[in-house]
Scaffold this active site. Structure first.
Site, PDB file in Angstrom:
ATOM      1  N   ASP A  64     -28.446   2.479  31.391  1.00  0.00           N
ATOM      2  CA  ASP A  64     -28.970   3.852  31.345  1.00  0.00           C
ATOM      3  C   ASP A  64     -30.440   3.916  30.923  1.00  0.00           C
ATOM      4  O   ASP A  64     -30.879   4.882  30.298  1.00  0.00           O
ATOM      5  CB  ASP A  64     -28.122   4.736  30.399  1.00  0.00           C
ATOM      6  CG  ASP A  64     -26.671   4.769  30.826  1.00  0.00           C
ATOM      7  OD1 ASP A  64     -26.406   4.658  32.038  1.00  0.00           O
ATOM      8  OD2 ASP A  64     -25.809   4.890  29.939  1.00  0.00           O
ATOM      9  N   LYS A  86     -33.000   3.138  35.485  1.00  0.00           N
ATOM     10  CA  LYS A  86     -33.176   2.274  36.664  1.00  0.00           C
ATOM     11  C   LYS A  86     -33.189   3.104  37.952  1.00  0.00           C
ATOM     12  O   LYS A  86     -33.954   2.822  38.867  1.00  0.00           O
ATOM     13  CB  LYS A  86     -32.048   1.227  36.724  1.00  0.00           C
ATOM     14  CG  LYS A  86     -32.033   0.295  35.526  1.00  0.00           C
ATOM     15  CD  LYS A  86     -30.834  -0.645  35.548  1.00  0.00           C
ATOM     16  CE  LYS A  86     -29.511   0.051  35.369  1.00  0.00           C
ATOM     17  NZ  LYS A  86     -29.287   0.633  34.039  1.00  0.00           N
ATOM     18  N   GLY A 118     -24.111   4.517  36.755  1.00  0.00           N
ATOM     19  CA  GLY A 118     -24.470   5.895  37.104  1.00  0.00           C
ATOM     20  C   GLY A 118     -25.981   5.957  37.084  1.00  0.00           C
ATOM     21  O   GLY A 118     -26.587   5.875  36.027  1.00  0.00           O
ATOM     22  N   HIS A 119     -26.579   6.023  38.249  1.00  0.00           N
ATOM     23  CA  HIS A 119     -28.040   5.976  38.351  1.00  0.00           C
ATOM     24  C   HIS A 119     -28.559   7.346  38.791  1.00  0.00           C
ATOM     25  O   HIS A 119     -28.321   7.761  39.923  1.00  0.00           O
ATOM     26  CB  HIS A 119     -28.469   4.888  39.344  1.00  0.00           C
ATOM     27  CG  HIS A 119     -28.116   3.507  38.877  1.00  0.00           C
ATOM     28  ND1 HIS A 119     -28.375   2.369  39.593  1.00  0.00           N
ATOM     29  CD2 HIS A 119     -27.533   3.078  37.729  1.00  0.00           C
ATOM     30  CE1 HIS A 119     -27.959   1.307  38.919  1.00  0.00           C
ATOM     31  NE2 HIS A 119     -27.443   1.721  37.784  1.00  0.00           N
ATOM     32  N   GLN A 172     -26.149  -1.711  34.955  1.00  0.00           N
ATOM     33  CA  GLN A 172     -25.905  -2.003  33.534  1.00  0.00           C
ATOM     34  C   GLN A 172     -27.202  -2.516  32.872  1.00  0.00           C
ATOM     35  O   GLN A 172     -28.278  -2.203  33.340  1.00  0.00           O
ATOM     36  CB  GLN A 172     -24.743  -3.003  33.357  1.00  0.00           C
ATOM     37  CG  GLN A 172     -23.363  -2.417  33.664  1.00  0.00           C
ATOM     38  CD  GLN A 172     -23.032  -2.330  35.131  1.00  0.00           C
ATOM     39  OE1 GLN A 172     -23.135  -3.301  35.865  1.00  0.00           O
ATOM     40  NE2 GLN A 172     -22.626  -1.167  35.598  1.00  0.00           N
TER      41      GLN A 172
HETATM   42  P1  GDP Z   1     -29.765   4.245  34.836  1.00  0.00           P
HETATM   43  O1  GDP Z   1     -28.304   4.008  34.703  1.00  0.00           O
HETATM   44  O2  GDP Z   1     -30.577   3.147  34.242  1.00  0.00           O
HETATM   45  O3  GDP Z   1     -30.189   4.582  36.230  1.00  0.00           O
HETATM   46  O4  GDP Z   1     -30.087   5.530  33.932  1.00  0.00           O
HETATM   47  P2  GDP Z   1     -29.251   6.908  33.923  1.00  0.00           P
HETATM   48  O5  GDP Z   1     -29.591   7.668  35.145  1.00  0.00           O
HETATM   49  O6  GDP Z   1     -27.823   6.654  33.610  1.00  0.00           O
HETATM   50  O7  GDP Z   1     -29.866   7.600  32.635  1.00  0.00           O
HETATM   51  C1  GDP Z   1     -31.232   7.818  32.522  1.00  0.00           C
HETATM   52  C2  GDP Z   1     -31.482   9.313  32.293  1.00  0.00           C
HETATM   53  O8  GDP Z   1     -32.832   9.485  31.955  1.00  0.00           O
HETATM   54  C3  GDP Z   1     -31.271  10.174  33.521  1.00  0.00           C
HETATM   55  O9  GDP Z   1     -30.799  11.430  33.119  1.00  0.00           O
HETATM   56  C4  GDP Z   1     -32.670  10.291  34.127  1.00  0.00           C
HETATM   57  O10 GDP Z   1     -32.837  11.480  34.896  1.00  0.00           O
HETATM   58  C5  GDP Z   1     -33.496  10.338  32.887  1.00  0.00           C
HETATM   59  N1  GDP Z   1     -34.849   9.805  32.953  1.00  0.00           N
HETATM   60  C6  GDP Z   1     -35.305   8.686  33.576  1.00  0.00           C
HETATM   61  N2  GDP Z   1     -36.595   8.470  33.276  1.00  0.00           N
HETATM   62  C7  GDP Z   1     -36.957   9.475  32.431  1.00  0.00           C
HETATM   63  C8  GDP Z   1     -38.152   9.787  31.737  1.00  0.00           C
HETATM   64  O11 GDP Z   1     -39.149   9.082  31.794  1.00  0.00           O
HETATM   65  N3  GDP Z   1     -38.130  10.891  30.943  1.00  0.00           N
HETATM   66  C9  GDP Z   1     -37.054  11.684  30.808  1.00  0.00           C
HETATM   67  N4  GDP Z   1     -37.128  12.737  30.022  1.00  0.00           N
HETATM   68  N5  GDP Z   1     -35.909  11.412  31.451  1.00  0.00           N
HETATM   69  C10 GDP Z   1     -35.863  10.312  32.239  1.00  0.00           C
HETATM   70  P1  IMO Z   2     -25.782   1.814  34.415  1.00  0.00           P
HETATM   71  O1  IMO Z   2     -25.967   0.998  35.662  1.00  0.00           O
HETATM   72  C1  IMO Z   2     -24.190   2.103  30.380  1.00  0.00           C
HETATM   73  C2  IMO Z   2     -20.517  -0.112  29.514  1.00  0.00           C
HETATM   74  C3  IMO Z   2     -19.291   0.728  29.208  1.00  0.00           C
HETATM   75  C4  IMO Z   2     -18.578  -0.198  28.244  1.00  0.00           C
HETATM   76  C5  IMO Z   2     -18.852  -1.577  28.836  1.00  0.00           C
HETATM   77  C6  IMO Z   2     -17.728  -2.115  29.712  1.00  0.00           C
HETATM   78  O2  IMO Z   2     -25.642   3.275  34.637  1.00  0.00           O
HETATM   79  O3  IMO Z   2     -26.823   1.466  33.403  1.00  0.00           O
HETATM   80  P2  IMO Z   2     -16.914  -1.513  32.165  1.00  0.00           P
HETATM   81  O4  IMO Z   2     -16.406  -0.223  32.733  1.00  0.00           O
HETATM   82  O5  IMO Z   2     -18.133  -2.028  32.847  1.00  0.00           O
HETATM   83  O6  IMO Z   2     -15.861  -2.553  32.027  1.00  0.00           O
HETATM   84  O7  IMO Z   2     -17.343  -1.130  30.652  1.00  0.00           O
HETATM   85  O8  IMO Z   2     -20.032  -1.443  29.592  1.00  0.00           O
HETATM   86  N1  IMO Z   2     -21.190   0.201  30.803  1.00  0.00           N
HETATM   87  C7  IMO Z   2     -22.335   0.887  30.894  1.00  0.00           C
HETATM   88  N2  IMO Z   2     -23.071   1.496  29.941  1.00  0.00           N
HETATM   89  N3  IMO Z   2     -24.615   2.102  31.659  1.00  0.00           N
HETATM   90  C8  IMO Z   2     -23.905   1.469  32.607  1.00  0.00           C
HETATM   91  O9  IMO Z   2     -24.330   1.336  33.866  1.00  0.00           O
HETATM   92  C9  IMO Z   2     -22.678   0.853  32.254  1.00  0.00           C
HETATM   93  N4  IMO Z   2     -21.732   0.179  32.931  1.00  0.00           N
HETATM   94  C10 IMO Z   2     -20.843  -0.228  32.036  1.00  0.00           C
HETATM   95  O10 IMO Z   2     -19.634   1.952  28.623  1.00  0.00           O
HETATM   96  O11 IMO Z   2     -19.177  -0.141  26.981  1.00  0.00           O
HETATM   97 MG    MG Z   3     -26.604   4.987  34.040  1.00  0.00          MG
END
Ligand code: GDP
Ligand code: IMO
Ligand code: MG
Length: 433
Positions: A13, A16, A40-41, A223
């Site tokens: 999170d 990415k 979840g991207h 991840q």
């Molecule tokens: P990922 O799993 O690495 O793709 O990240 P996620 O999408 O799960 O979580 C990142 C969160 O941060 C999302 O809600 C994005 O919209 C948000 N985000 C990404 N870059 C920025 C940033 O520079 N500033 C802010 N405020 N939000 C960001």
């Molecule tokens: P992105 O790509 C954050 C965490 C789960 C749990 C552990 C194992 O969005 O960054 P699993 O279901 O993979 O067996 O769970 O890994 N986890 C993540 N945490 N971002 C993710 O993906 C994750 N994918 C798995 O919360 O702690």
């Molecule tokens: Mg994510």
């Protein structure tokens, strides 16, 4: 020409999705190589806001081929739903290709993931419940079904018959749960195969040929390195190799084709699920960051645990990935805080650790040695020019750069595509034709 690895450098999170969507403007291919719909991207661009789980974040750029590689585990029902949802919002998914070697996440994997978590009780990992762990277990145990198998009815029946018999023993005898109905599952798999057929191909060859032709391939990690099966905070990890090594094995490309390895770091730390997190803030500051940043999971909606930037974990992440540069995201979240802190070492049982301790017991007892820096009043939100960052924010970025030991090439100052400061382009322009 080369591949560019985009790797989550913390516990996932990091942003990415935003970064890959931004970089894909200059990419010919965007490839997922590990994980599944546990990811979840989030992407926010001119088409709206999207949470991608399996479809690569290059999908919004029509010139890009989006690849689900062999190292990914694919829940076909979840993927078809994601494709439909994208199409219904005007996103053309015809540029998607899926490896015939990718393993299938079956309904029994999802069921087992949930049953295993229940059985762990207080020691639950806090998985996403998407069946990812059990699917990788079956892959390793050579009991997996692959996407290509869904297209071959007689072979599928033969494989499923033996696999389902074994699964049903576990479901009924160990967990006292209902068995899987072989016939119904077989028919569902055939239906999935029919619907996915148009996307399925030998992607290893496609990517290898693209690299030979000099095209630019962005590797979209899922991840984060601290969730890596081998190098993360085991057993609180995911079940795949999410670090750069996983891109080579999960896609079948040799390491020397990877030109740069870019670690995506958030300006602070978050973690979803259980496991050690030395800098966790169980106080009003943590609450403040969670609310300002809306740190709730894009896959499960769970509240993310929040903490200061962990320089010890970051250095470990850099070591196992060999980051050639980094991206710092969510700097704007810290806007307006009176001060910010960075963890520069751990203390465990009265002893200082400058390097990431490998034993789970030590990690669980680690407390952070924190360095305090001034916060900044002038907001960084939406800034696109390095010179416009307040000097305190600049000092914070510089200190993180020093700790992680590689240049920060991109600073993200908001969730939207162009809320980004390019310090140095990560993916170069296409060569002149
Ligand atoms: P990922 O799993 O690495 O793709 O990240 P996620 O999408 O799960 O979580 C990142 C969160 O941060 C999302 O809600 C994005 O919209 C948000 N985000 C990404 N870059 C920025 C940033 O520079 N500033 C802010 N405020 N939000 C960001
Ligand atoms: P992105 O790509 C954050 C965490 C789960 C749990 C552990 C194992 O969005 O960054 P699993 O279901 O993979 O067996 O769970 O890994 N986890 C993540 N945490 N971002 C993710 O993906 C994750 N994918 C798995 O919360 O702690
Ligand atoms: Mg994510």
């Amino acid at each position: 020409m080369p591949a560019y690895g985009i790797i989550g450098a913390q516990w996932g999170d990091e942003g990415k999705g935003k970064v890959v969507d931004f970089l894909s403007e200059r990419a010919d291919f965007v490839v997922r190589f590990s994980g599944g719909n546990n990811a979840g991207h989030t992407v926010i661009n001119d088409k709206g806001e999207f949470a991608l789980h399996l479809v690569p974040a290059g999908i919004f750029w029509p010139h890009c081929t989006s690849v689900i590689g062999p190292g990914v585990v694919v829940d076909p029902g979840a993927l078809l739903e994601e494709i439909d949802a994208l199409e219904s919002r005007g996103v053309d998914t015809s540029g998607l290709v899926i490896s015939d070697h990718a393993h299938v996440v079956m309904p029994y994997h999802v069921k087992l993931d949930q049953l295993e978590e229940q059985a762990r009780g207080e020691n639950a990992i806090g998985t996403t419940g998407r069946g990812i762990g059990p699917a990788y277990v079956d892959k390793t145990a050579r009991a997996g079904i692959r996407i290509g198998d869904l297209l071959d009815a007689p072979y599928l029946r033969e494989r499923l018959t033996s696999v389902v018999a074994a699964k049903n023993l576990v479901l009924t005898k160990v967990y006292e749960a209902d068995p899987i109905d072989l016939e119904a599952l077989y028919n569902q798999c055939l239906e999935y195969g029919t619907k996915l057929q148009r996307y399925v191909t030998n992607v290893e060859q496609r990517v290898s040929d693209a690299l030979d032709r000099g095209e630019r391939v962005v590797l979209e990690g899922a991840q984060g390195a601290l969730l890596d099966l081998d190098h993360g905070t085991y057993p609180f990890v995911t079940s795949s190799s999410v670090s750069i090594g996983g891109a080579c094995t999960g896609l079948g490309i040799p390491p020397q084709r990877i030109e740069s390895i870019i670690g995506i770091f958030k300006a602070y730390s978050t973690r979803v699920g259980a496991g050690p997190m030395a800098t966790e803030l169980n106080n009003a500051t943590g609450e403040h960051i969670r609310e300002v940043a809306q740190e709730y999971g894009a896959t499960t909606g769970r509240a993310r645990r929040v903490g200061w930037f962990d320089g010890v974990a970051a250095a470990h992440s850099r070591a196992i990935n060999g980051f050639t540069s980094a991206v710092l995201t969510r700097l704007d979240v810290l806007d307006g805080m009176p001060s910010v802190q960075i963890c520069v070492a751990y203390e465990v049982d009265g002893k200082r650790y400058d390097r990431f301790p490998s034993l789970p017991g030590l990690l669980a007892r680690a407390t952070p040695v924190l360095e305090e820096m001034s916060g900044w009043i002038i907001p960084t939100a939406g800034v696109t020019d390095l010179d416009q960052l307040p000097k305190e924010a600049r000092a914070y970025v510089d200190r993180i750069q020093e700790i992680i030991g590689c240049p920060i090439d991109l600073i993200s100052t908001g969730p939207k595509r162009h809320e980004s400061i390019t310090v140095r382009p990560i993916v170069p322009d296409a060569p002149e034709a």
